[in-house]
Write an enzyme that holds these catalytic residues in place. Structure first.
Site, PDB file in Angstrom:
ATOM      1  N   GLU A 399       0.823  -1.209   0.000  1.00 18.08           N
ATOM      2  CA  GLU A 399       0.000   0.000   0.000  1.00 18.08           C
ATOM      3  C   GLU A 399       0.859   1.262   0.000  1.00 18.08           C
ATOM      4  OE1 GLU A 399      -3.087  -0.319  -0.590  1.00 18.08           O
ATOM      5  OE2 GLU A 399      -2.929  -2.488  -0.424  1.00 18.08           O
ATOM      6  N   HIS A 408      -0.316  -1.654  -9.933  1.00 20.92           N
ATOM      7  CA  HIS A 408      -0.249  -3.113  -9.865  1.00 20.92           C
ATOM      8  C   HIS A 408       0.522  -3.656 -11.055  1.00 20.92           C
ATOM      9  CE1 HIS A 408      -4.030  -3.485  -7.137  1.00 20.92           C
ATOM     10  NE2 HIS A 408      -2.910  -3.503  -6.430  1.00 20.92           N
TER      11      HIS A 408
END
Length: 1223
Positions: A399, A408
């Protein structure tokens, strides 16, 4: 006993009961219960060489909370939820462990799944910032605060593993991450808070990352910029944007190329209750130590430090208010808002943070939630993380990676191939991979955004730092260990007795005492096993304070050499020694060095014909070894694997099958046919030199002289051609014994087959029957032969030496076949030269060697003038072939030649800046633009080399600057038209028009203000009724700033009144207000206020008519109902909207909203204290604070049979229909 043994063979898996309530007396087991595989180990403290020192692995920080500053509000009631202040107990016994004072490094031995690792650790002095603190809060108020310490947080590596990394704390046992060269492991103590019983060993649990059976961050569990829904935050973002753009933090700058993320770590009550108040601080420090190690991985490409500046423990009610279950977006919004309120406003404050990490065990949704590229932003640099053990460190790293700008892997980039290999930014951050790494996309994305994060350039650390801690001691009982392993109530099994209670720990429950369980592991070292004895390394030994630990083994003296393994042909004999002087004990090391020593013996050749010793061992099996239901003729076979050289492997001469005989060769057998001297002993190959000495590196020259220089070697070669006159083989040449490097080849394509015959025995070793030749490798006469067939031409090679003379024959296909021609060559010692025939050519092999210039050594400097020297090699004069240097006379080696090199001046690295990027905003106060900056060294070939930032002189150029910080243009926003004010005939419609910016704040709009009133036409009214028309006027309403701006509102539709109805008097108290006289031109209003309108038409009105329904006017100074500005207003044609000059020129109109009550002087007497948009406002002559016109969505109906408007005589007034709000 048989049924009992059967039951014991089926052991139940480990079941761990977690104690979630803080302060419970039940032992806390920090096992999640979700491990598919784990191991149990007892680590120990060692010296830098790995020698045992003690089983004490915990530092003293866990036993002493240090000084604590209590800052409790005086009015705060004390109740049971208040936290206890930990005392500082004395070290047990009042003594210190030897060798621990002032130590800067720690060393531990940990056995991980059967492999012992030697951990080398050093304090992580850059995890907790000096001056940081830990706070305990409840109901958004601070209960107390104490300094945040990190006296037991370490990082390091593993001895013998260059790529290994360790991030561990020893506050309470060893807990953290061990990264080996193959996989990642977590280690933690089986039970917390047992330091006092650690002196004789403490059980720890070790498990792989992939053993944690859970999924972490979901693909949609990360909040991107466009989805960051912090409600109505534009105005708040504008305020913090001012601070972001105008405030510059004056902090200590980090070294170039180094970045520090100063973290505010927030832990909510669910995490505190799970881990316990006494342990949670050590746990979260261990967790962040792992995160810090993840960001130190070399695959990231940049050095980033995780620095804790503040730790906040949030109370129960406050935790529930911040986290909304099942709503991650709302939870993150609330956490970020609250964290922003906790920021230290002074940028130079030691607790001023760059990023917020919030840990919770409440179920808010995914495992992590964070905005992308939010780093350094006051409201967006925060991450919400679900805590679930040490694996949560990778969720935090994931995170935080989003906040740094990483996307991602595999989503919009080309790194999908790295997700299965364990990339940190994989969409599903699972624990199913062995080793973590940062993908190439993460590295690229970080390098793109990192230069714009100026807040990470601070260096918050001071050079001075506390010394590492001391180590106390602790231990357990067997009953306690049973409870740890199998749950509450379990105790030592007494169903059967054992002579070795320390071999395995057996446990049973009182409900079924004859059903015993075990993990197949021994009790912990130091467990009491008998009166006065304890367990140690699986043995029950006497307790002794002077007990010697880590006793290394020592060798005894050598025995005499034994008999020789062979009587001739070269055998071996051996002698041995034992590791018993003393024997290794208590975890000590085994003896170093060989247990056996060998000598070559009886090396003279055996009398008679030569026999291959390995071939003899295979041939012995011809008479009895059956393979595939048949006996075979076995010959030796040499495998390619060096590890199998001393195994007996034979090949069938009949079928070619290779069979492993499952035994080693006899001692003294040559290891390989390619090595004439090394021999096998006890199944291992013992290297032997040509001088017959074990371990010697001496080798033969080309003709077999040990350590020779080829000066006695001769090469014999020739060409033969003969025609066969009769059937049978044709002898071409004989090669004597001792010949080496034999080569025989056909000169042309021929149907002849080469045949090799042993001249001494008369046996054929190649093609005795003239079979069609095929390429193969075989063994014969103790040598390896290579028979090759290429393009119908056959060749034969062997390295020799020949033990006996051989004859080379040519076998024609038929009698009187074509002529056969062969070429042969071999090397032989001059003393073994045969008589040279006419077809043989004797070559002198008196090769002489000379020193020759081989190359120049590398220059001592890359630029600016260096020196280089010549490098000489040994060269054979005959063919100028470079050979080993020992063949040349070292006395004749010439002196090196020196010359200058790389005289060109050195170029200096310089700062290279890229073009400024596009501005992040087109207007407003948050616009910034960034550019890339690198330190590059120009090279001579026109390229550049990236250098560290410290190599460039001068300050680093600016990488971020403000841009386009101008007010955003405002636009007119239009509301919907209201319903027509009349039910028939002509009326009016109204809408709201406001001037707003994109941030939903007031602004200045260009151009004329759009119309707010328009005429509407309905079917004409029937009967004698006249059309009822109403015109809109401009009224003033209060804004939140305390100003008055025009507001246009239509009148309520008025019921039709017959024109024939006589004027009996005014029907409303508002008729007395001069401000309404302008509406007398409207028939409907004229009928309502006929008396007042007649008086106005006849002349100035001296005062109100004292009728029974008349009330005195209540206009006051500052009234929001000003009269017409001039008489022209009253004479304006009906239906045409009127307004003030400001209204006509497009002045902005504020929608009804909250009024500013902080300035009473600007509050209008008729302004409501709490206005509600869409609600009805009314006026009452007896109620101060009312407004003359009401905002309502539904006008009050009037009965059709009454010719007057519906009024409440208690609160007379006229209502207006509300316009639709502007969206």
């Amino acid at each position: 006993m048989a049924p009992l043994r059967a039951l014991l063979s089926y052991l139940l898996p480990l079941h761990c009961a977690l104690c979630a309530a803080a302060g419970s007396r039940t032992p806390e087991l920090h096992l999640s219960g979700k491990l598919s595989d784990y191991g149990v180990t007892v680590p120990c403290s060692t010296d830098f060489r790995g020698r045992f020192l003690s089983h004490v692995v915990s530092g003293p920080a866990a036993a002493s909370a240090g000084s604590m500053v209590v800052d409790t509000p005086p009015t705060l009631p004390r109740h049971s939820s208040h936290l206890r202040v930990a005392r500082s107990p004395l070290h047990p016994g009042g003594t210190l462990w030897p060798g621990r004072v002032g130590r800067h490094s720690l060393y531990f031995n940990v056995t991980v799944f059967g492999k012992e690792l030697h951990l080398r650790l050093r304090p992580n002095r850059r995890l907790v910032v000096p001056g940081s603190s830990v706070e305990w809060q409840e109901d958004f108020r601070e209960l107390f605060r104490q300094p945040l310490r990190q006296e037991c947080v370490y990082t390091g590596g593993v001895t013998g593993m260059p790529g290994a990394a360790v991030a561990i704390s020893n506050c309470d046992g060893l807990a953290g991450l061990i990264r080996t060269d193959s996989t990642d492991f977590f280690i933690e103590p089986l039970e917390r808070g047992q330091q006092e019983k650690e002196a004789s060993g403490r059980t720890h649990v070790v498990y792989r990352r992939e053993a944690v059976q859970q999924e972490w961050a979901e693909p949609d569990g990360d909040l991107h910029n466009e989805a960051f829904g912090l409600g109505d935050l534009p105005n708040l973002l504008g305020l913090v944007g001012d601070q972001l753009g105008d405030t510059e933090r004056k902090r200590r700058h980090a070294k170039p190329g180094s970045y520090s993320i100063e973290v505010l770590l927030v832990v909510d009550d669910s995490v505190v209750r799970f881990h316990g108040k006494e342990h949670v601080q050590n746990y979260v420090l261990t967790l962040m130590n792992i995160v810090d190690e993840i960001y130190h991985d070399e695959s990231l490409g940049v050095h980033i430090n995780i620095a804790l500046v503040r730790l906040i423990m949030v109370g129960y009610r406050q935790s529930l208010s911040l986290i909304e279950r099942g709503n991650p977006s709302r939870s993150l919004e609330q956490v970020c808002r609250w964290a922003h309120s906790q920021q230290r406003q002074d940028p130079s404050h030691a607790e001023h943070h760059d990023h917020v990490v919030f840990l919770t065990r409440q179920d808010f949704g995914p495992s992590g939630y964070a905005p992308v590229t939010g780093m350094c932003h006051p409201l967006r640099s925060c991450a919400l993380n679900h805590e679930d053990g040490f694996s949560s460190a990778f969720v935090i790293a994931h995170e935080t990676g989003h906040v740094l700008g990483m996307e991602h892997d595999g989503q919009g980039n080309g790194c999908a191939d790295e997700t299965s290999l364990g990339s940190v930014m994989a969409p599903l951050v699972q624990a199913a991979f062995h080793r973590f790494h940062w993908s190439r996309c993460s590295k690229l994305e970080l390098s793109r955004y990192l230069p714009s994060y100026d807040c990470l350039l601070d260096d918050p650390f001071d050079p001075a730092w506390p010394q590492p801690p001391e180590l106390p001691g602790i231990n357990y009982s067997m009953d306690e260990q049973c409870r740890f392993d199998f749950g509450s109530g379990y105790q030592t099994c007494l169903a059967f007795r054992t002579f070795e209670p320390c071999k395995q720990l057996w446990c049973s429950h009182p409900d079924n005492p004859y059903f015993c369980k075990t993990k197949k592991g021994p009790p912990l070292d130091g467990t009491e096993c008998a009166p006065g004895k304890w367990c140690f390394k699986g043995h029950c030994i006497w307790k002794s304070p002077e007990q010697t630990y880590g006793q290394d083994g020592g060798w005894s003296s050598w025995t005499k050499f034994g008999s020789c393994s062979r009587s001739c042909g070269g055998g071996v004999r051996s002698r041995s020694r034992s590791c018993n002087n003393p024997s290794p004990a208590y975890g000590g090391r085994l003896c170093l060095g060989p247990m056996f020593e060998y000598q070559v013996c009886n090396s003279e050749e055996c009398p008679g014909t030569y026999e291959d010793f390995r071939a003899q061992q295979c041939a012995k099996r011809n008479s009895y070894y059956v393979h595939q239901n048949a006996k075979h003729s076995w010959v030796p076979y040499e495998p390619d694997d060096d590890a199998q050289k001393c195994e007996l492997i034979c090949q069938s001469a009949d079928t070619g099958d290779v069979v492993f005989m499952n035994q080693v060769v006899h001692d003294g057998t040559r290891c390989s046919y390619r090595d004439p001297y090394s021999v096998c002993a006890r199944g291992e190959c013992v290297p032997v030199g040509c001088d017959k000495e074990v371990g010697s590196m001496k080798a033969d020259d080309k003709c077999g002289v040990c350590g020779g220089d080829n000066s006695h070697c001769r090469t014999v070669k020739g060409t033969l051609g003969k025609a066969s006159k009769q059937a049978g083989a044709l002898k071409l040449v004989q090669i004597p014994a001792g010949a080496r490097h034999i080569q025989i080849e056909a000169l042309e394509k021929s149907p002849h087959r080469i045949v090799v015959k042993n001249q001494v025995t008369g046996s054929f070793i190649l093609n005795p029957k003239g079979k069609e030749a095929t390429s193969r490798t075989f063994t014969a006469m103790g040598l390896e032969w290579e028979d090759a067939v290429e393009d119908a031409k056959e060749s034969l090679k062997t390295s020799g030496p020949l033990p006996e003379a051989i004859a080379i024959l040519a076998l024609p296909p038929t009698e009187g076949g074509p002529r056969s021609s062969l070429a042969y060559k071999y090397v032989i010692h001059e003393d073994l030269l045969p008589l040279i025939g006419s077809n043989n050519v004797l070559l002198e092999e008196m090769d002489t060697y000379e020193w020759a210039l081989k190359s120049w050594a590398p220059c001592s400097k890359a630029c600016g003038g260096g020196i280089q020297f010549t490098k000489y090699g040994c060269r054979r004069r005959r063919d100028h072939h470079m050979v080993q240097r020992h063949l040349c006379d070292h006395k004749k080696r010439p002196k090196p030649i020196r010359r200058r090199c790389n005289q060109h001046p050195c170029s200096q690295p310089v700062w290279v800046t890229e073009e400024w990027g596009a501005c992040s905003r087109s207007c407003g106060k948050l616009g910034v633009q960034t550019r890339g900056i690198q330190c590059l060294l120009p090279l001579s070939n026109g390229t550049h080399k990236v250098m560290p930032a410290k190599a460039c002189a001068g300050d680093r150029p600016e990488a971020r600057r403000p841009c386009l910080r101008v007010p955003c243009p405002a636009q007119w926003r239009l509301g919907a038209w209201s319903q027509c004010s009349a039910t028939c005939g002509e009326g009016i419609q109204q809408r709201q028009v406001v001037c707003r910016t994109n941030a939903n704040s007031l602004g200045h709009c260009e151009g004329d203000r759009p119309d707010t009133v328009q005429v509407c036409s309905l079917p004409a009214c029937g009967g004698n009724h006249q059309n009822s028309t109403v015109r809109a006027d401009v009224w003033e309403l209060g804004t939140p700033e305390g100003q008055w701006v025009p507001q246009s509102e239509p009148l309520h539709p008025i019921n039709k009144i017959s024109s024939t109805e006589p004027c009996t008097g005014d029907r409303s108290v508002f008729c007395q207000m001069e401000v309404l006289d302008r509406y007398c031109s409207i028939p409907g209003y004229h009928r309502l206020c006929c008396v007042s309108c007649i008086k106005k038409a006849s002349g100035p009105n001296p005062g109100p008519d004292p009728g029974p329904t008349s009330l005195p006017p209540f206009s006051t100074p500052g009234s929001p109902l000003p009269g017409p500005q001039d008489p022209a207003d009253a004479a304006e044609p009906p239906g045409k909207p009127t307004g003030s000059e400001d209204h006509q020129h497009g002045r902005a109109t504020q929608l009804p909203g909250a009024l500013d009550t902080s300035s009473p002087g600007t509050q209008h007497p008729f302004a409501p204290e709490t206005p509600i948009p869409g609600a009805s406002w009314s006026i009452s002559p007896t109620t101060p604070g009312g407004l003359p016109w009401g905002w309502t969505q539904t006008p009050t109906p009037v009965p059709e049979d009454k010719g007057q408007p519906g009024e409440d005589l208690r609160h007379p007034g006229t209502s207006l229909p509300a316009a639709s709000p502007v969206t």
